[in-house]
Design a protein around this motif. Structure first.
Motif, PDB file in Angstrom:
ATOM      1  N   UNK A   6       0.860  -1.189   0.000  1.00 25.65           N
ATOM      2  CA  UNK A   6       0.000   0.000   0.000  1.00 25.65           C
ATOM      3  C   UNK A   6       0.895   1.237   0.000  1.00 25.65           C
ATOM      4  N   UNK A   7       0.654   2.148  -0.910  1.00 24.56           N
ATOM      5  CA  UNK A   7       1.429   3.391  -0.987  1.00 24.56           C
ATOM      6  C   UNK A   7       0.511   4.543  -0.611  1.00 24.56           C
ATOM      7  N   UNK A   8       0.915   5.325   0.375  1.00 22.45           N
ATOM      8  CA  UNK A   8       0.036   6.403   0.841  1.00 22.45           C
ATOM      9  C   UNK A   8       0.522   7.762   0.358  1.00 22.45           C
ATOM     10  N   UNK A   9      -0.333   8.455  -0.371  1.00 17.63           N
ATOM     11  CA  UNK A   9      -0.045   9.816  -0.820  1.00 17.63           C
ATOM     12  C   UNK A   9      -0.931  10.749   0.026  1.00 17.63           C
ATOM     13  N   UNK A  10      -0.365  11.303   1.110  1.00 21.41           N
ATOM     14  CA  UNK A  10      -1.213  11.930   2.140  1.00 21.41           C
ATOM     15  C   UNK A  10      -1.515  13.408   1.898  1.00 21.41           C
ATOM     16  N   UNK A  11      -1.694  13.790   0.643  1.00 19.71           N
ATOM     17  CA  UNK A  11      -1.936  15.199   0.325  1.00 19.71           C
ATOM     18  C   UNK A  11      -3.337  15.375  -0.260  1.00 19.71           C
ATOM     19  N   UNK A  12      -4.024  16.401   0.204  1.00 24.22           N
ATOM     20  CA  UNK A  12      -5.337  16.745  -0.352  1.00 24.22           C
ATOM     21  C   UNK A  12      -5.373  18.238  -0.615  1.00 24.22           C
ATOM     22  N   UNK A  13      -6.216  18.636  -1.554  1.00 22.38           N
ATOM     23  CA  UNK A  13      -6.377  20.077  -1.807  1.00 22.38           C
ATOM     24  C   UNK A  13      -7.022  20.745  -0.609  1.00 22.38           C
ATOM     25  N   UNK A  14      -8.036  20.060  -0.070  1.00 28.52           N
ATOM     26  CA  UNK A  14      -8.801  20.594   1.049  1.00 28.52           C
ATOM     27  C   UNK A  14      -9.404  19.398   1.774  1.00 28.52           C
ATOM     28  N   UNK A  15      -9.475  19.449   3.095  1.00 33.13           N
ATOM     29  CA  UNK A  15     -10.075  18.318   3.813  1.00 33.13           C
ATOM     30  C   UNK A  15     -11.589  18.319   3.611  1.00 33.13           C
ATOM     31  N   UNK A  16     -12.138  17.179   3.220  1.00 29.93           N
ATOM     32  CA  UNK A  16     -13.598  17.047   3.131  1.00 29.93           C
ATOM     33  C   UNK A  16     -14.144  17.046   4.571  1.00 29.93           C
ATOM     34  N   UNK A  17     -15.341  17.547   4.745  1.00 32.31           N
ATOM     35  CA  UNK A  17     -15.853  17.751   6.114  1.00 32.31           C
ATOM     36  C   UNK A  17     -16.033  16.447   6.898  1.00 32.31           C
ATOM     37  N   UNK A  18     -16.268  15.327   6.213  1.00 27.41           N
ATOM     38  CA  UNK A  18     -16.545  14.069   6.917  1.00 27.41           C
ATOM     39  C   UNK A  18     -15.276  13.241   7.141  1.00 27.41           C
ATOM     40  N   UNK A  19     -14.146  13.682   6.574  1.00 26.03           N
ATOM     41  CA  UNK A  19     -12.980  12.788   6.461  1.00 26.03           C
ATOM     42  C   UNK A  19     -12.151  12.707   7.737  1.00 26.03           C
ATOM     43  N   UNK A  20     -11.948  11.458   8.198  1.00 28.66           N
ATOM     44  CA  UNK A  20     -11.104  11.237   9.375  1.00 28.66           C
ATOM     45  C   UNK A  20      -9.836  10.486   8.988  1.00 28.66           C
ATOM     46  N   UNK A  21      -9.641  10.237   7.676  1.00 29.52           N
ATOM     47  CA  UNK A  21      -8.403   9.573   7.241  1.00 29.52           C
ATOM     48  C   UNK A  21      -7.237  10.536   7.409  1.00 29.52           C
ATOM     49  N   UNK A  22      -6.051   9.970   7.561  1.00 30.12           N
ATOM     50  CA  UNK A  22      -4.901  10.861   7.682  1.00 30.12           C
ATOM     51  C   UNK A  22      -4.501  11.418   6.315  1.00 30.12           C
ATOM     52  N   UNK A  23      -4.594  12.728   6.177  1.00 36.42           N
ATOM     53  CA  UNK A  23      -4.076  13.435   5.002  1.00 36.42           C
ATOM     54  C   UNK A  23      -3.930  14.888   5.406  1.00 36.42           C
ATOM     55  N   UNK A  24      -3.119  15.612   4.664  1.00 40.34           N
ATOM     56  CA  UNK A  24      -2.891  17.020   4.996  1.00 40.34           C
ATOM     57  C   UNK A  24      -3.168  17.894   3.787  1.00 40.34           C
ATOM     58  N   UNK A  25      -3.736  19.069   4.049  1.00 41.18           N
ATOM     59  CA  UNK A  25      -3.975  20.042   2.986  1.00 41.18           C
ATOM     60  C   UNK A  25      -3.050  21.234   3.216  1.00 41.18           C
ATOM     61  N   UNK A  26      -2.709  21.922   2.136  1.00 41.42           N
ATOM     62  CA  UNK A  26      -1.899  23.137   2.255  1.00 41.42           C
ATOM     63  C   UNK A  26      -0.437  22.878   2.556  1.00 41.42           C
ATOM     64  N   UNK A  27       0.094  21.725   2.152  1.00 41.42           N
ATOM     65  CA  UNK A  27       1.507  21.393   2.386  1.00 41.42           C
ATOM     66  C   UNK A  27       2.365  22.089   1.322  1.00 41.42           C
ATOM     67  N   UNK A  28       3.563  22.515   1.693  1.00 38.46           N
ATOM     68  CA  UNK A  28       4.414  23.232   0.737  1.00 38.46           C
ATOM     69  C   UNK A  28       4.869  22.298  -0.399  1.00 38.46           C
TER      70      UNK A  28
END
Ligand code: SF4
Length: 379
Positions: free
Chosen positions: A16-38
């Motif tokens: 499993x390869x995890x790409x933990x970047x999102x444009x914006x967190x969806x309101x329901x999402x509890x998965x680990x990801x980050x928005x606004x990373x440089x």
């Protein structure tokens, strides 16, 4: 376990390869990801992942049956990055016909990226969540109808094409849900559907927004679940796990392997691994992960682990049975089958609400609605 090289003694069968970047967190999402990373950190992470994959063990007879690129939002990767990642994945020790899945967010999937993905992946999973704009707004998921239509048309170019839906949003009726199901199940080329009841998780924007006012209706939730099964069956899709439906021969191999307790290596911040005995979870921080933080280890006895896996398998239509896979891994637990505590528990639970067939133990269709109770009894 902090790097691929450190994990080289295990026979990994799934990756499993995890790409933990999102444009914006969806309101329901509890998965680990980050928005606004440089951009700088994102590029460092990408190159780190490539290096780790290039060092993935190639010795011995171990071969990967599946690779799953999830997130986060993997389709935020640039086209050139996807091509480079694809060539590194293709060089991994794979079984012939290995399943290579990628999760796609419709907003970030276009024709060029889909072509890059199709050059190495054979399965695309599109996160639709809802065809209705008002429901997506309630979920706090930014995505246009046009982006969804485009992504779903591109999904038809993959031999395995899945779509994710969420049900039981506030104010949603059975008729609304039926429309969503029909739209998904009529998609050209769709081979797989995942449908999840909305859970308002702690520490999400949705929980903050709804506070204690949101009261799910259990009866409606069960009816929507039944309706999903009935509608999927009418379209030739079998419910093979509580939340997953597939045409014959199109189950998700990666998830099915993990549910039955197969080994998997999770690469990336927040990713989990299972080496056949212990589970490991990488730190949920991109910075700390890149700095080499040690993963958290979940160490329990083989029997406790087998009980967990048995509970997971009861979520599937195949259930749990006399599996040679487990006989080989935990021979001590099978030496005196009559006394095997796990089998005993199954038998007593079965008297209440399960069915068993020969030596396999399965939840009946309605019994699946009691899975939580059954799992609590087993673990
Ligand atoms: S649901 Fe998907 S796209 Fe939305 S924040 Fe979570 S990981 Fe990102």
């Amino acid at each position: 376990m902090d790097s691929v090289a450190g994990a080289s003694t295990t026979c990994w069968r799934n990756l499993y390869l995890h790409w933990p970047f999102c444009r914006r967190k969806c309101d329901y999402c509890a998965f680990y990801s980050e928005a606004g990373v440089s951009q700088k950190l994102r590029t460092r992470y990408f190159h780190f992942m490539l290096e780790e994959l290039r060092r993935f063990p190639r010795t011995g007879t171990a071969r990967l049956e599946s690779v799953y690129l999830g997130g986060g939002t993997p389709t935020l990767l640039e086209t050139e990055e996807l091509i480079e990642l694809g060539s590194v994945i293709a060089a991994l020790p794979l079984v012939p016909g290995a399943e290579i899945s990628v999760e796609a967010n419709p907003e970030t999937l276009d024709e060029t990226k889909a072509a890059a993905l199709a050059s190495f992946a054979n399965r695309l999973s599109v996160g639709v969540q809802s065809f209705r704009e008002a429901k997506r707004r309630f979920l706090g998921r930014e995505c246009s109808d046009a982006a969804i239509d485009r992504a779903l048309a591109l999904g038809n170019n993959f031999p395995e094409f899945s779509c994710d839906l969420i049900y039981h949003a506030q104010g949603e009726s059975l008729e609304d849900w039926q429309d969503e199901l029909e739209r998904a199940l009529n998609l050209p080329g769709l081979t797989h559907l995942s449908s999840y009841s909305l859970t308002v998780e702690e520490n999400t924007r949705l929980a903050a927004r709804l506070g204690k006012t949101f009261q799910g209706d259990d009866d409606l939730d069960c009816d929507m679940w039944r309706q999903a099964g009935k509608t999927a069956a009418a379209h030739g899709f079998e419910r093979y796990e509580i939340s997953n439906y597939a045409r014959e021969g199109h189950r998700c191999r990666h998830n099915a392997n993990i549910w039955k307790g197969d080994t998997y290596f999770g690469l990336g911040a927040g990713a989990a691994s299972f080496d056949g005995g212990n589970r490991f979870r990488q730190v949920e921080s991109i910075e700390k992960f890149l700095a080499g933080a040690a993963p958290e280890v979940d160490q329990i006895s083989p029997e406790a682990r087998l009980r967990e896996i048995a509970a997971m398998e009861l979520r599937t239509s195949d259930g749990w049975g006399d599996d040679p896979f487990w006989r080989q891994r935990f021979p001590a637990l099978w030496t005196n089958e009559r006394e095997c505590a796990i089998l005993h528990d199954y038998r007593s639970l079965a008297r209440q609400q399960l069915s068993w067939f020969g030596r396999d133990y399965r939840l009946t269709e309605e019994g699946m609605l009691f899975w939580n109770t059954v799992a609590e009894g087993l673990i």
